[in-house]
Design a protein around this motif. Structure first.
Motif, short mmCIF file in Angstrom:
data_model
loop_
_atom_site.label_atom_id
_atom_site.label_comp_id
_atom_site.label_asym_id
_atom_site.label_seq_id
_atom_site.Cartn_x
_atom_site.Cartn_y
_atom_site.Cartn_z
N CYS A 21 -13.79 45.28 -4.28
CA CYS A 21 -12.38 45.53 -3.96
C CYS A 21 -12.15 46.31 -2.67
O CYS A 21 -11.05 46.82 -2.45
N GLU A 22 -13.15 46.42 -1.84
CA GLU A 22 -13.00 47.26 -0.65
C GLU A 22 -11.91 46.75 0.29
O GLU A 22 -11.34 47.53 1.07
N ASN A 23 -11.59 45.45 0.23
CA ASN A 23 -10.56 44.91 1.12
C ASN A 23 -9.24 44.63 0.41
O ASN A 23 -8.35 44.00 0.97
N HIS A 24 -9.12 45.10 -0.82
CA HIS A 24 -7.90 44.85 -1.60
C HIS A 24 -7.00 46.08 -1.65
O HIS A 24 -7.46 47.21 -1.58
N GLY A 53 2.01 39.94 -7.46
CA GLY A 53 1.31 41.19 -7.70
C GLY A 53 -0.08 41.21 -7.07
O GLY A 53 -0.63 40.16 -6.73
N VAL A 54 -0.65 42.41 -6.91
CA VAL A 54 -2.00 42.52 -6.38
C VAL A 54 -2.99 42.27 -7.52
O VAL A 54 -2.66 42.38 -8.69
N ARG A 82 0.20 31.51 -13.22
CA ARG A 82 -1.20 31.28 -13.59
C ARG A 82 -1.99 30.71 -12.40
O ARG A 82 -3.08 31.18 -12.08
N ALA A 83 -1.41 29.71 -11.73
CA ALA A 83 -2.08 29.10 -10.59
C ALA A 83 -2.26 30.11 -9.45
O ALA A 83 -3.32 30.18 -8.81
N GLU A 84 -1.22 30.92 -9.20
CA GLU A 84 -1.28 31.94 -8.14
C GLU A 84 -2.34 33.00 -8.47
O GLU A 84 -3.11 33.41 -7.60
N ALA A 88 -5.81 33.77 -6.37
CA ALA A 88 -6.00 35.10 -5.78
C ALA A 88 -7.27 35.77 -6.26
O ALA A 88 -7.85 36.61 -5.56
N THR A 89 -7.73 35.41 -7.47
CA THR A 89 -8.93 36.04 -8.03
C THR A 89 -10.15 35.15 -7.91
O THR A 89 -11.19 35.42 -8.51
N ASP A 90 -10.02 34.07 -7.10
CA ASP A 90 -11.13 33.12 -6.94
C ASP A 90 -11.59 32.56 -8.28
O ASP A 90 -12.78 32.31 -8.50
N GLU A 91 -10.62 32.38 -9.18
CA GLU A 91 -10.87 31.79 -10.49
C GLU A 91 -12.02 32.48 -11.22
O GLU A 91 -13.02 31.89 -11.61
#
Length: 217
Positions: A21-24, A53-54, A82-84, A88-91
Motif C-alpha cells: 500500500c505504499e502508493n495508496h 472509495g479508496v 463490484r466491477a469498480e 481497483a484491487t486487481d481482482e
C-alpha cells in the motif's frame, strides 16, 4: 473460546500491507486494520465499500485473511460498484457480495472483524445487522471524524443494547480521518448462569487520548 491476540501474526500482516500500500491513499489505516484483523486471528472479515472509495483498507484486510486462513468479504451496493472494486484491487482472491447490507449479512454468520465507513448513512444499521462471532468481535468505523463526537457513545450503545454482548473496550484513534474501534465480548459473558448478578458497568473516558474504557464493578 475468545479472540486471542497474536503479535507475530499482526506484525507479519502489517509489514506485508506496508509493502503493498505504499502508493495508496489511506495507507496508515490499511496497515493498522490489517495488523488488528490478523493479530486477533479473525476468521471472517467483513467490510463495506462504495463506488469511488479508496481500496487500501481492502488490500490490508485481504492480507490479514491470508495470514489467518480466513475469509475476507466485501459488501457493495450494485454490480457497477463490484466491477469498480475488483478493477481497483486487481481482482484480489476474495469474495464480493452485491446487495443491501441486511440481505448480505444474513448469509455471513460469525463475523470476527468488521470495517464500515462513517460517511455512509447506513453505517450504524450495518453494524447492528452483523451476526457477530461467539468468540467476540472487533468493529471498526473509519472516517469517524466526519461525524459529530457525541454520536460516538450513542452508536456503540445502540449497536449492543438489547443483545447478548457487552462492550469490552472502545477507543478513538486519530489515524487517517479517524478510526472508532470497539471490542465486543464473546457470547455468554454478560453474567453468571444460574446466579443473580448485581454488577454495574462504569465508563471512563480519557480526556487527552479519547480512549473509552468500560469496567464492570
Amino acid at each position: 473460546m475468545k479472540l486471542v491476540w497474536s503479535p507475530e501474526t499482526a506484525a507479519a500482516a502489517y509489514i506485508d500491507t506496508v509493502k503493498l500500500c505504499e502508493n495508496h491513499q489511506e495507507s496508515g489505516v490499511a496497515e493498522l486494520v490489517s495488523a488488528m484483523a490478523a493479530g486477533w486471528n479473525a476468521r471472517l472479515i467483513v467490510e463495506t465499500w462504495s463506488s469511488g472509495g479508496v481500496v487500501a483498507t481492502s488490500i490490508g484486510l485481504a492480507v490479514a485473511a491470508r495470514k489467518t486462513g480466513g475469509r475476507h468479504v466485501c459488501i457493495v451496493s450494485d454490480e457497477q460498484s463490484r466491477a469498480e472494486y475488483l478493477a481497483a484491487t486487481d481482482e484480489l482472491p476474495e469474495e464480493v457480495v452485491v446487495g443491501d447490507p441486511e440481505e448480505a449479512l444474513n448469509g455471513l454468520p460469525g463475523v470476527d472483524f468488521m470495517v464500515v465507513d462513517c460517511r455512509r448513512s447506513d453505517f450504524a444499521r450495518t453494524l447492528r445487522l452483523a451476526k457477530l462471532s461467539d468468540r467476540g468481535a472487533v468493529l471498526v468505523c473509519k472516517n469517524a471524524s466526519s461525524r459529530a463526537a457525541p454520536a460516538e457513545v450513542i452508536r456503540w450503545r445502540s449497536v449492543l443494547d438489547g443483545g447478548s454482548r457487552r462492550l469490552v473496550r472502545s477507543v478513538f484513534l486519530p489515524v487517517g480521518k479517524g478510526l472508532d474501534i470497539a471490542h465486543v465480548s464473546a457470547s455468554g459473558t454478560t453474567g453468571i448462569v444460574g446466579k443473580a448478578t448485581h454488577s454495574r458497568w462504569i465508563k471512563h473516558v480519557d480526556r487527552k487520548s479519547g480512549e473509552e474504557t468500560v469496567i464492570r464493578k
